[in-house]
Design a protein around this motif. Structure first.
Motif, PDB file in Angstrom:
ATOM      1  N   VAL A 248      25.163 -23.832  11.933  1.00 39.51           N
ATOM      2  CA  VAL A 248      26.501 -23.592  11.396  1.00 39.51           C
ATOM      3  C   VAL A 248      27.168 -24.915  11.023  1.00 39.51           C
ATOM      4  N   GLU A 249      27.762 -24.951   9.844  1.00 36.45           N
ATOM      5  CA  GLU A 249      28.594 -26.085   9.423  1.00 36.45           C
ATOM      6  C   GLU A 249      30.043 -25.750   9.780  1.00 36.45           C
ATOM      7  N   ILE A 250      30.651 -26.574  10.621  1.00 41.74           N
ATOM      8  CA  ILE A 250      32.038 -26.363  11.039  1.00 41.74           C
ATOM      9  C   ILE A 250      32.926 -27.373  10.333  1.00 41.74           C
ATOM     10  N   VAL A 251      33.892 -26.863   9.585  1.00 37.67           N
ATOM     11  CA  VAL A 251      34.813 -27.711   8.826  1.00 37.67           C
ATOM     12  C   VAL A 251      36.219 -27.488   9.367  1.00 37.67           C
ATOM     13  N   THR A 252      36.827 -28.515   9.918  1.00 34.46           N
ATOM     14  CA  THR A 252      38.196 -28.404  10.423  1.00 34.46           C
ATOM     15  C   THR A 252      39.187 -28.889   9.366  1.00 34.46           C
ATOM     16  N   ASN A 253      40.467 -28.681   9.643  1.00 31.77           N
ATOM     17  CA  ASN A 253      41.539 -29.007   8.689  1.00 31.77           C
ATOM     18  C   ASN A 253      41.275 -28.360   7.335  1.00 31.77           C
ATOM     19  N   ALA A 254      40.789 -27.129   7.394  1.00 38.18           N
ATOM     20  CA  ALA A 254      40.503 -26.364   6.179  1.00 38.18           C
ATOM     21  C   ALA A 254      41.348 -25.094   6.226  1.00 38.18           C
ATOM     22  N   ASP A 255      42.441 -25.079   5.488  1.00 34.88           N
ATOM     23  CA  ASP A 255      43.409 -23.977   5.523  1.00 34.88           C
ATOM     24  C   ASP A 255      43.078 -22.984   4.409  1.00 34.88           C
ATOM     25  N   VAL A 256      42.504 -21.844   4.771  1.00 36.43           N
ATOM     26  CA  VAL A 256      42.121 -20.838   3.790  1.00 36.43           C
ATOM     27  C   VAL A 256      43.374 -20.194   3.197  1.00 36.43           C
ATOM     28  N   THR A 257      43.428 -20.154   1.882  1.00 33.68           N
ATOM     29  CA  THR A 257      44.603 -19.624   1.186  1.00 33.68           C
ATOM     30  C   THR A 257      44.347 -18.297   0.492  1.00 33.68           C
ATOM     31  N   ALA A 258      43.074 -17.950   0.277  1.00 33.77           N
ATOM     32  CA  ALA A 258      42.761 -16.682  -0.389  1.00 33.77           C
ATOM     33  C   ALA A 258      41.298 -16.325  -0.165  1.00 33.77           C
ATOM     34  N   ILE A 259      41.047 -15.027  -0.114  1.00 32.05           N
ATOM     35  CA  ILE A 259      39.679 -14.508  -0.147  1.00 32.05           C
ATOM     36  C   ILE A 259      39.395 -14.127  -1.592  1.00 32.05           C
ATOM     37  N   LEU A 260      38.342 -14.682  -2.142  1.00 35.17           N
ATOM     38  CA  LEU A 260      38.021 -14.490  -3.554  1.00 35.17           C
ATOM     39  C   LEU A 260      37.138 -13.265  -3.739  1.00 35.17           C
ATOM     40  N   THR A 261      37.377 -12.525  -4.829  1.00 39.15           N
ATOM     41  CA  THR A 261      36.617 -11.310  -5.111  1.00 39.15           C
ATOM     42  C   THR A 261      36.279 -11.245  -6.599  1.00 39.15           C
ATOM     43  N   ALA A 262      35.329 -10.400  -6.920  1.00 43.61           N
ATOM     44  CA  ALA A 262      34.964 -10.124  -8.303  1.00 43.61           C
ATOM     45  C   ALA A 262      34.372  -8.736  -8.360  1.00 43.61           C
ATOM     46  N   GLY A 263      34.421  -8.117  -9.553  1.00 36.00           N
ATOM     47  CA  GLY A 263      33.748  -6.835  -9.680  1.00 36.00           C
ATOM     48  C   GLY A 263      34.598  -5.691 -10.181  1.00 36.00           C
ATOM     49  N   GLY A 264      35.847  -5.919 -10.519  1.00 33.23           N
ATOM     50  CA  GLY A 264      36.655  -4.872 -11.122  1.00 33.23           C
ATOM     51  C   GLY A 264      36.864  -3.674 -10.227  1.00 33.23           C
ATOM     52  N   TYR A 274      40.518 -22.714  -0.290  1.00 30.74           N
ATOM     53  CA  TYR A 274      41.142 -23.369   0.862  1.00 30.74           C
ATOM     54  C   TYR A 274      41.648 -24.745   0.465  1.00 30.74           C
ATOM     55  N   VAL A 275      42.506 -25.289   1.317  1.00 35.82           N
ATOM     56  CA  VAL A 275      43.025 -26.640   1.138  1.00 35.82           C
ATOM     57  C   VAL A 275      42.400 -27.520   2.206  1.00 35.82           C
ATOM     58  N   ASP A 276      41.790 -28.638   1.792  1.00 35.84           N
ATOM     59  CA  ASP A 276      41.075 -29.469   2.750  1.00 35.84           C
ATOM     60  C   ASP A 276      41.996 -30.477   3.434  1.00 35.84           C
ATOM     61  N   ALA A 277      41.414 -31.342   4.246  1.00 35.32           N
ATOM     62  CA  ALA A 277      42.190 -32.294   5.047  1.00 35.32           C
ATOM     63  C   ALA A 277      42.987 -33.267   4.191  1.00 35.32           C
ATOM     64  N   ASP A 278      42.555 -33.484   2.964  1.00 32.53           N
ATOM     65  CA  ASP A 278      43.259 -34.393   2.059  1.00 32.53           C
ATOM     66  C   ASP A 278      44.266 -33.685   1.174  1.00 32.53           C
ATOM     67  N   GLY A 279      44.446 -32.380   1.402  1.00 32.36           N
ATOM     68  CA  GLY A 279      45.389 -31.626   0.588  1.00 32.36           C
ATOM     69  C   GLY A 279      44.826 -31.166  -0.735  1.00 32.36           C
TER      70      GLY A 279
END
Length: 526
Positions: A248-264, A274-279
């Motif tokens: 598993v790759e664990i990424v901290t300071n990663a603020d998820v802003t949306a779940i992306l979808t496709a398919g109509g 998401y927004v990363d540690a650097d904004g």
């Protein structure tokens, strides 16, 4: 069910115990897993706070259902004994009662000792309590075998003789509240409080929790209470390490802003933004998305309205568990008056719970509070010559009460410190405090995206338990799954580990009702 193959990408949102456990199991199952955690470190509600040599567990502090923890570790090819140093607590906890001074009860982690104590307080109660504990043990084993480890994707596996033969009993237990059920066995109000208090572990009140949950008494009065040396953060550390070992790759300071979808017309999850540690705004593609974040936040903030299985109108009809003010106290000198776990019960419980869960809500005064003194068992959590105290004051789930630094939160904390000092006979407690930090409902809302600023999640009332609780899969988005205390099976660290296992079951369309075989077959070499 959707078919996914080895090496497909999975994104897990949230690095609490549920997210870490889910990521570890899915990685062992052959998926390429990335976990995104909003904070500086993993842990969530079970994180760590450090200051001036004190190590405070941020939240969870009761180690119950040890076989659930051990099963999870065994799925990953190890054991609790290999990962943790567990210390039995006996007595399991001490109870202080309003207006009774030094007349306390020490609750033993042993069936016979518990029965003897009940009989001493109320002659004849020991024999009745033997029946109570027999029923609790039977209900608990049935819950583990048929109800906790199922996704409720199909009800056919529940149509078994052991379930059908118990159906009349189960229906009675679901229909009657815990508060009235316990009175059939004991009349002394102190003993009723001991039997009713486990409702708080479920984010509820004994007056609205189904008596099905009398099974909780099997855990503390018979099964026993344990403590992991190093604190509950050791659970997080070990599961995070195992997740990394599985790839598993664990990424901290990663603020998820949306779940992306496709398919109509038939949308599927395609990843997250998401927004990363650097904004910087980033996206991460995936075939599977698992949100171990608060379900209300996931549904109402990370998905557009037309893709929400549980929209805001759903939550308007639901009952939150309590909020809380949490105190982290470093205290000079020893505190032998307190055990590792101590409970402070007010006399008028109906009023106490009514203020938290009724309408309108208000902060109980005095409150029934919980105090954990881990330094009684673990020298590593406080500097030499000092004690570590964690205090939980249940209050309404209401962010307007405030958070750290707010006057109202500080006043609630001040009142709790005075209450502990008076009831436990520690008159100089306040002046001996050398470290004090506090957390309120607004902090839970801001830092953990907690619905209504609650400390636990949706309460385990009848309409929010078992198959009535929110499920672990989106009904609108293929490939989107949910885990954690907001969904099945419910609140508490053991439930969160089971929740992680249920995601794996749901992914594979596994409708079995029991735990998965141990160990989980590794489908991809590390």
């Amino acid at each position: 069910m959707i078919e996914i193959t080895e090496n497909e990408r999975v994104v897990v949102i949230g690095g609490g115990i549920t997210g870490l456990a889910t990521a570890a199991l899915l990685a062992r199952d052959g998926k390429r897993v990335t976990l995104l955690e909003r904070g500086d470190d993993v842990g969530g509600r079970a994180g760590l706070r450090e200051r001036d040599g004190f190590r405070f567990d941020a939240g969870p502090s009761w180690y119950l259902m040890p076989e659930v923890f051990d099963h999870f570790y065994k799925l990953l090819g190890t054991t609790s004994a290999e990962q943790l140093e567990l210390t039995p607590l006996d007595p399991g906890y001490r109870v202080f009662f309003e207006g009774r001074g030094s007349d306390t009860l020490d609750i033993r982690s042993d069936r016979e000792k518990s029965l003897a104590l009940f009989d001493e307080i109320e002659p004849g109660a020991g024999a009745r309590m033997a029946d109570y504990l027999d029923s609790a043990a039977d209900t608990y084993e049935m819950a583990k075998k048929r109800f906790l480890y199922t996704t409720f994707q199909s009800f056919l596996p529940l149509l078994r003789p052991d379930v059908l033969s118990r159906t009349p009993k189960l229906l009675r237990l679901l229909a009657e509240p815990l508060s009235s059920f316990t009175k059939r066995y004991v009349q002394d109000p102190r003993l009723n409080q001991v039997l009713g208090y486990p409702a708080v572990f479920l984010g509820s009140s004994p007056y609205s929790t189904p008596s099905m949950y009398h099974l909780m008494s099997h855990l503390d009065l018979e099964d026993g209470v344990l403590y992991p040396q190093g604190g509950f953060v050791r659970l997080i550390e070990t599961i995070a390490d195992l997740a990394r070992e599985e790839g598993v790759e664990i990424v901290t300071n990663a603020d998820v802003t949306a779940i992306l979808t496709a398919g109509g017309q038939s949308p599927a999850a395609t990843g997250v933004a998401y927004v990363d540690a650097d904004g910087e705004a980033r996206t991460l593609n995936a075939e599977i998305v698992v949100s171990a974040a608060d379900l209300h936040h996931t549904e109402t903030h990370l998905l557009p309205p037309h893709l929400q299985t549980y929209p805001e109108k759903y939550w308007q009809k639901k009952t939150s568990g309590p909020g809380a003010v949490l105190l982290y106290l470093g205290v000079r000198g020893e505190l032998p008056e307190l055990l590792h776990h101590s409970l402070f019960f007010t006399e008028d419980w109906a009023d106490n719970f009514g203020r938290i869960f009724g309408e309108p809500t208000s902060v109980p005064d005095p409150a029934s509070i919980y105090v954990c003194r881990p330094s009684a068992t673990d020298d590593s959590v406080a500097p030499e010559g000092h004690e570590n105290l964690f205090v939980l004051i249940p209050i309404p789930a209401d962010p307007s009460i405030g958070g750290a630094g707010d006057d109202r939160v500080r006043q609630i904390g001040d009142a709790a410190i005075r209450q502990i000092a008076e009831w436990a006979g520690i008159p100089d407690l306040e002046e001996r405090i050398v470290v004090r930090e506090e957390v309120g409902p607004a902090d839970f809302e801001r830092d953990l995206n907690s619905w209504k600023g609650g400390v636990l999640g949706p309460a385990h009332i009848l309409s929010q338990s078992a198959f009535f609780r929110a499920g672990n899969v989106s009904k609108k988005v293929t490939g989107l799954y949910y885990a954690g205390g907001s969904s099945i099976p419910g609140i508490g660290l053991p439930m969160c580990l089971i929740s992680a296992e249920l995601v794996l079951k749901r992914v594979h369309g596994d409708t079995s009702t029991g735990p998965l075989p141990e160990p989980l077959i590794r489908r991809r070499q590390r």
